[in-house]
Design a protein around this motif. Structure first.
Motif: not given
Length: 206
Positions: A43-44, A59, A63-65, A67, A129
């Motif tokens: 979890q970020m 982030y 930018p996301s988990k 990534h 992305s």
């Protein structure tokens, strides 16, 4: 995935020493959380807390988990590459050396099944992305295979094509093993079989 999705991100300047240290803490935290609980455990917010960075800073790096976990896979492969270089494969042919190397890499991932599952799931979920991170995973895998081949010069187009097929097979073998659809013995057979493509490219070149 939507066709109109952005496929590129601006090229970032090289990281400073402090930024690189921060990135390494983030990747380490990601690997630790994934090792304990797999994809869902990453979890970020927890990654940010564990790596002692602000959530907004995390982030900016990832930018996301997805990534983050694909980048974690590249980092793990890079470490693995260093370990493999310290004890090069002993096979007589390039095909044998590559098969031995990829099975050693596979067994290293086998020792951390939750981490392996999290990274492979992220690679599977990755959309356009995440292309830069996915490309880094591919380049690292290619470098591991080419090192094991022990070529005297630059690889030929045929050899690079064989390397790509071997890479695809290795990643596919990871997926089928993690999903319980293939045994380690079957993975070994598949890896050894696909690595014979290297012998074909050598005969074609000769």
């Amino acid at each position: 995935m939507p066709a109109e999705a952005s496929t590129s991100r601006p090229v970032s300047p090289p990281l400073t020493e402090r930024q690189e240290a921060r990135r390494r803490r983030i990747l380490h935290a990601s690997a630790q959380l994934a090792s304990r609980g797999g994809f869902d455990a990453v979890q970020m917010r927890e990654v940010a807390e564990s790596s002692q960075v602000a959530l907004g800073t995390l982030y900016r790096y990832f930018p996301s988990k997805v990534h983050l976990l694909v980048a974690t896979m590249q980092d793990q492969l890079e470490h693995m590459h260093g370990t493999l270089r310290k004890k090069p494969p002993a096979g007589e042919s390039a095909a044998e050396r590559v098969a031995e190397t990829l099975m050693r890499a596979f067994r290293a991932l086998q020792r951390e099944p939750h981490l392996a599952d999290a990274m492979v799931r992220a690679l599977t979920f990755a959309d356009r992305s995440v292309s830069p991170e996915v490309d880094m995973v591919s380049r690292q895998t290619t470098a591991i295979i080419l090192d094991a081949m022990g070529l005297a010069g630059a690889p030929s187009a045929e050899q690079l094509s064989a390397v790509r097929v071997i890479e695809h097979t290795w990643h596919s073998a990871l997926i089928t093993w993690l999903s319980g659809r293939a045994s380690i013995a079957q993975v070994k057979i598949d890896i050894e079989t696909v690595c014979r493509l290297i012998d074909l490219t050598e005969r074609a070149g000769g």
